[in-house]
Design a protein around this motif. Structure first.
Motif, PDB file in Angstrom:
ATOM      1  N   THR A  17       0.433   0.522  -0.938  1.00 53.01           N
ATOM      2  CA  THR A  17      -0.006   0.895  -2.281  1.00 53.01           C
ATOM      3  C   THR A  17      -0.214  -0.317  -3.158  1.00 53.01           C
ATOM      4  O   THR A  17      -0.899  -0.235  -4.160  1.00 53.01           O
ATOM      5  N   ARG A  19       2.240  -1.712  -4.899  1.00 51.59           N
ATOM      6  CA  ARG A  19       3.026  -1.448  -6.102  1.00 51.59           C
ATOM      7  C   ARG A  19       3.850  -2.644  -6.527  1.00 51.59           C
ATOM      8  O   ARG A  19       4.204  -2.781  -7.673  1.00 51.59           O
ATOM      9  N   VAL A  47      -1.165  -3.791 -11.533  1.00 49.79           N
ATOM     10  CA  VAL A  47      -0.452  -2.703 -10.863  1.00 49.79           C
ATOM     11  C   VAL A  47       0.620  -2.130 -11.780  1.00 49.79           C
ATOM     12  O   VAL A  47       0.773  -0.908 -11.894  1.00 49.79           O
ATOM     13  N   ASP A  51       0.867   1.625 -13.150  1.00 49.36           N
ATOM     14  CA  ASP A  51       2.064   2.406 -12.861  1.00 49.36           C
ATOM     15  C   ASP A  51       2.697   2.952 -14.135  1.00 49.36           C
ATOM     16  O   ASP A  51       3.213   4.076 -14.166  1.00 49.36           O
ATOM     17  N   LEU A  56      -0.067   6.271 -10.301  1.00 50.82           N
ATOM     18  CA  LEU A  56       0.240   6.208  -8.873  1.00 50.82           C
ATOM     19  C   LEU A  56       1.046   7.420  -8.409  1.00 50.82           C
ATOM     20  O   LEU A  56       1.366   7.531  -7.227  1.00 50.82           O
ATOM     21  N   GLN A 115      -2.450   9.603  -0.262  1.00 50.24           N
ATOM     22  CA  GLN A 115      -2.628   9.978  -1.661  1.00 50.24           C
ATOM     23  C   GLN A 115      -2.043  11.346  -1.986  1.00 50.24           C
ATOM     24  O   GLN A 115      -1.872  11.667  -3.163  1.00 50.24           O
ATOM     25  N   PHE A 317      -6.226   0.129  -5.447  1.00 53.95           N
ATOM     26  CA  PHE A 317      -5.057   1.006  -5.352  1.00 53.95           C
ATOM     27  C   PHE A 317      -5.345   2.106  -4.326  1.00 53.95           C
ATOM     28  O   PHE A 317      -5.619   3.255  -4.700  1.00 53.95           O
ATOM     29  N   SER A 319      -3.698   4.035  -2.401  1.00 50.18           N
ATOM     30  CA  SER A 319      -2.903   5.261  -2.355  1.00 50.18           C
ATOM     31  C   SER A 319      -2.930   6.035  -3.671  1.00 50.18           C
ATOM     32  O   SER A 319      -2.239   7.039  -3.813  1.00 50.18           O
ATOM     33  N   MET A 320      -3.728   5.592  -4.623  1.00 52.28           N
ATOM     34  CA  MET A 320      -3.831   6.314  -5.896  1.00 52.28           C
ATOM     35  C   MET A 320      -4.561   7.638  -5.675  1.00 52.28           C
ATOM     36  O   MET A 320      -5.645   7.664  -5.095  1.00 52.28           O
TER      37      MET A 320
END
Length: 380
Positions: A17, A19, A47, A51, A56, A115, A317, A319-320
């Motif tokens: 991700t 993050r 990021v 977040d 996310l 996701q 991103f 995995s957003m």
């Protein structure tokens, strides 16, 4: 159907991700590259900003409704095939099935990128089922290819999406061609859309070939079973209701619509953007933003492209969740404007024009027709 960080195994889903530092989200930066280090630090700050806005977080309700609606549409199409019977009206549900199959492809893409669910295992197995049983494609084949693309978008010898094939996406791929192949390559931009009608067939063929040839792929027999049920079941249904000619026409139309919609959703995002030399090192932020293109156009474009019209945010991103990409775009755009990073967005029609011109330019052996603006700054 990608991400920074180490290459996942064939059985692992998509990508990190990004993050926090230390997760494989940012590439190692040589000590003599302070500019790249600043951009890595900037990416980490970006990021954190994303977040803080909760972008996310998983959107279970959104994906639950979308999955239910897509499955209901699939069932309705199959029921209509039975109800219509022996008639050329079968071409209507065949075309609709192409649209529905494309939506399953997008759903499988989002699952593969983690996701949808909090659990990696739930994402992987759901992606495998959606890809095989509803789309007729191999999850493990697609993930290996897609991850390589995400790690090095538009980079020669690393991004499989610009590798040698029927079309030449780089001057280096076009230069050695001679005879008829060279003649076709010089006109390949005009052949792009007709070739998309064959993309659905090509995806099914390469999925099956890869699973049969590569015995190292995990769950390959399960995936082959899923694909056989999906493709064989549809063919058997058509042949039980229609003469061979009508059945072939319906299946052909379905695959053509599927190929055009799916291929037409991925092509505008990177084709015609800068090509990165194989030996060049670029920081993660520039690599994902400068080589990607967003497509404007509102909700219809977003639906037909499965959210891939927000390609820059998706690459930054992976995995957003899809519905959050549009909300992240203003943050990314503002950051890029502040730091002088090219952020490209255009309409769907203009993007297709860029793709056609780029392919024709490559086919005419023009060297570096869209030279990467980072070459002079970050040449290895």
């Amino acid at each position: 159907m990608t991400s920074p960080g180490p290459t996942p195994s064939a059985s692992t889903p998509a990508v990190d991700t990004g993050r926090s530092p230390g997760t494989g989200a940012e590439p190692p930066i040589p000590e003599d590259r302070p500019a790249q280090q600043r951009h890595v630090n900037g990416y980490v700050a970006l990021v954190h900003a994303v977040d803080e806005h909760g972008l996310l977080r998983r959107r279970h309700g959104y994906y639950g409704i979308r999955a239910a609606a897509t499955i209901a549409a699939f069932v309705a199409v199959m029921a209509s095939v039975v109800l219509i019977g022996d008639s050329w009206w079968q071409l209507v549900p065949a075309a609709v099935l192409g649209v529905v199959s494309t939506q399953f492809g997008f759903l499988g893409h989002d699952l593969a990128h983690r996701q949808v669910f909090n659990s990696a295992r739930a994402n992987v197995w759901s992606a495998r089922v959606v890809a095989g049983l509803f789309t007729g494609l191999s999850y493990t084949w697609w993930m290996g290819k897609h991850n390589a693309h995400h790690r090095s978008p538009n980079q020669e010898e690393r991004d499989p999406d610009i590798g040698p094939g029927v079309l030449a996406f780089t001057p280096a791929a076009a230069a050695p061609r001679t005879g008829l192949a060279a003649w076709l390559t010089r006109r390949q931009g005009w052949a792009f859309f007709p070739l998309l009608t064959l993309e659905g067939v090509a995806l099914h063929v390469v999925s099956v070939q890869t699973l049969l040839r590569d015995r190292t792929r995990t769950h390959r027999w399960l995936e082959l079973t899923f694909i056989a049920i999906r493709l064989g079941g549809y063919a058997a249904l058509l042949l039980s209701l229609l003469p061979v000619g009508k059945a072939a026409a319906a299946a052909g139309l379905h695959l053509a619509v599927f190929g055009v919609l799916l291929g037409g959703s991925f092509a505008p995002n990177h084709k015609g953007m800068p090509i990165v030399p194989a030996t060049m090192e670029v920081d993660f932020l520039h690599r994902q933003v400068v080589m990607s293109r967003n497509i404007s156009g509102g909700r219809l474009v977003e639906f037909m492209m499965g959210g891939l019209n927000r390609q820059i945010e998706h690459h930054l991103f992976p995995s957003m969740p899809r519905p959050n990409l549009a909300r992240a775009a203003p943050l990314v755009r503002a950051y890029c404007a502040e730091h002088g990073i090219p952020y490209t967005e255009t309409s769907l029609i203009r993007s297709y024009g860029i793709v056609v011109r780029y392919l024709n330019a490559v086919g005419l052996a023009e060297r570096d027709p869209f030279q990467c603006p980072l070459v002079r700054r970050y040449r290895a």
